[in-house]
Scaffold this motif. Structure first.
Motif, PDB file in Angstrom:
ATOM      1  N   ARG A  11       0.840  -1.188   0.000  1.00  0.00           N
ATOM      2  CA  ARG A  11       0.000   0.000   0.000  1.00  0.00           C
ATOM      3  C   ARG A  11       0.879   1.243   0.000  1.00  0.00           C
ATOM      4  O   ARG A  11       1.806   1.364   0.784  1.00  0.00           O
ATOM      5  CB  ARG A  11      -0.896  -0.007   1.243  1.00  0.00           C
ATOM      6  N   SER A  12       0.558   2.148  -0.903  1.00  0.00           N
ATOM      7  CA  SER A  12       1.321   3.391  -0.941  1.00  0.00           C
ATOM      8  C   SER A  12       0.677   4.404   0.002  1.00  0.00           C
ATOM      9  O   SER A  12      -0.427   4.202   0.500  1.00  0.00           O
ATOM     10  CB  SER A  12       1.367   3.956  -2.366  1.00  0.00           C
ATOM     11  N   SER A  13       1.363   5.479   0.220  1.00  0.00           N
ATOM     12  CA  SER A  13       0.845   6.498   1.131  1.00  0.00           C
ATOM     13  C   SER A  13      -0.372   7.184   0.516  1.00  0.00           C
ATOM     14  O   SER A  13      -0.552   7.195  -0.703  1.00  0.00           O
ATOM     15  CB  SER A  13       1.928   7.530   1.443  1.00  0.00           C
ATOM     16  N   ASN A  14      -1.205   7.744   1.378  1.00  0.00           N
ATOM     17  CA  ASN A  14      -2.386   8.462   0.909  1.00  0.00           C
ATOM     18  C   ASN A  14      -1.970   9.691   0.113  1.00  0.00           C
ATOM     19  O   ASN A  14      -0.934  10.294   0.364  1.00  0.00           O
ATOM     20  CB  ASN A  14      -3.250   8.902   2.098  1.00  0.00           C
ATOM     21  N   TRP A  15      -2.837  10.062  -0.819  1.00  0.00           N
ATOM     22  CA  TRP A  15      -2.594  11.257  -1.622  1.00  0.00           C
ATOM     23  C   TRP A  15      -2.932  12.478  -0.799  1.00  0.00           C
ATOM     24  O   TRP A  15      -4.012  12.567  -0.214  1.00  0.00           O
ATOM     25  CB  TRP A  15      -3.453  11.229  -2.880  1.00  0.00           C
ATOM     26  N   GLU A  16      -2.025  13.410  -0.757  1.00  0.00           N
ATOM     27  CA  GLU A  16      -2.264  14.667  -0.041  1.00  0.00           C
ATOM     28  C   GLU A  16      -3.028  15.620  -0.957  1.00  0.00           C
ATOM     29  O   GLU A  16      -2.910  15.529  -2.185  1.00  0.00           O
ATOM     30  CB  GLU A  16      -0.930  15.295   0.367  1.00  0.00           C
ATOM     31  N   LYS A  20      -3.000  16.139  -5.204  1.00  0.00           N
ATOM     32  CA  LYS A  20      -4.179  16.078  -6.077  1.00  0.00           C
ATOM     33  C   LYS A  20      -4.350  17.380  -6.845  1.00  0.00           C
ATOM     34  O   LYS A  20      -4.671  17.369  -8.037  1.00  0.00           O
ATOM     35  CB  LYS A  20      -5.431  15.785  -5.256  1.00  0.00           C
ATOM     36  N   ARG A  66       5.227   8.290  -6.795  1.00  0.00           N
ATOM     37  CA  ARG A  66       4.081   7.735  -7.522  1.00  0.00           C
ATOM     38  C   ARG A  66       4.525   7.301  -8.912  1.00  0.00           C
ATOM     39  O   ARG A  66       5.213   8.037  -9.611  1.00  0.00           O
ATOM     40  CB  ARG A  66       2.968   8.776  -7.684  1.00  0.00           C
ATOM     41  N   GLN A  70      -0.244   4.591 -10.791  1.00  0.00           N
ATOM     42  CA  GLN A  70      -0.902   5.224  -9.640  1.00  0.00           C
ATOM     43  C   GLN A  70      -1.485   6.583 -10.013  1.00  0.00           C
ATOM     44  O   GLN A  70      -2.569   6.944  -9.545  1.00  0.00           O
ATOM     45  CB  GLN A  70       0.095   5.393  -8.492  1.00  0.00           C
ATOM     46  N   GLN A  74      -5.388   7.493  -9.822  1.00  0.00           N
ATOM     47  CA  GLN A  74      -5.833   8.621  -9.002  1.00  0.00           C
ATOM     48  C   GLN A  74      -6.736   9.545  -9.816  1.00  0.00           C
ATOM     49  O   GLN A  74      -7.749  10.024  -9.310  1.00  0.00           O
ATOM     50  CB  GLN A  74      -4.645   9.394  -8.427  1.00  0.00           C
ATOM     51  N   ARG A  77     -10.096   7.964  -9.969  1.00  0.00           N
ATOM     52  CA  ARG A  77     -10.813   8.083  -8.684  1.00  0.00           C
ATOM     53  C   ARG A  77     -11.286   9.505  -8.432  1.00  0.00           C
ATOM     54  O   ARG A  77     -12.362   9.722  -7.871  1.00  0.00           O
ATOM     55  CB  ARG A  77      -9.914   7.605  -7.539  1.00  0.00           C
TER      56      ARG A  77
END
Length: 161
Positions: A11-16, A20, A66, A70, A74, A77
């Motif tokens: 799992r990669s880190s959450n997108w800040e 975005k 990233r 990814q 993103q 999403r």
């Protein structure tokens, strides 16, 4: 039984939010190419180079945290989240409760970039739909029934003969 080697998903880190925002900025520069619906060979090459430019711009600012897959995921999403926010804004929803929150600034920007993805389908035969009448037109309670071919006194009731 044969064992199957399954690699665990890392799992990669959450997108800040700043990631975005910058991704949206980079994609907006290439939007006509990235969102082109054509799928011929030359369009595919143009899309690949546009995505490569987005990836290069992103990694030059944030480093190589990233990969291209990814970044594409993103973007997908982000569009889905924007569509979800706008879907909550349907007029005429019943059921009470608090009104739906307004779409975020990011969702508004995404809708502006890809308006074709936000088209609402209308069904003129939908019972929940609203009737659109010319301004100033008023309907009497029986106008709708008459427009549907209903005439008073034509319904056969169960009468004894």
């Amino acid at each position: 039984m044969a064992s199957v080697d399954v690699k665990p998903t890392i799992r990669s880190s959450n997108w800040e939010p700043r990631e975005k925002d910058y991704l949206l900025q980079l994609i907006s520069e290439q939007i006509k190419i990235i969102e082109n619906k054509e799928c011929d060979k030359s369009s595919k090459k143009k899309k690949d180079s546009a995505w490569a430019a987005v990836h290069l711009g992103f990694t030059s600012k944030f480093g190589s945290i990233r990969d291209l897959k990814q970044i594409k995921e993103q973007w997908k999403r982000m569009k889905l989240a924007a569509k979800r926010e706008f879907a909550l804004q349907k007029p005429g929803q019943t059921g009470g409760g608090p009104p739906a929150p307004l779409p975020s600034a990011m969702s508004l920007a995404i809708k502006e970039l890809v308006p074709q993805d936000f088209l609402q389908m209308c069904n003129s035969y939908d019972d929940d739909g609203t009737m659109s009448l010319p301004a100033g037109t008023q309907l009497a309670p029986t106008d709708f029934l008459n427009s549907q071919g209903f005439q008073p006194g034509t319904v056969d009731d169960d009468k004894e003969k």
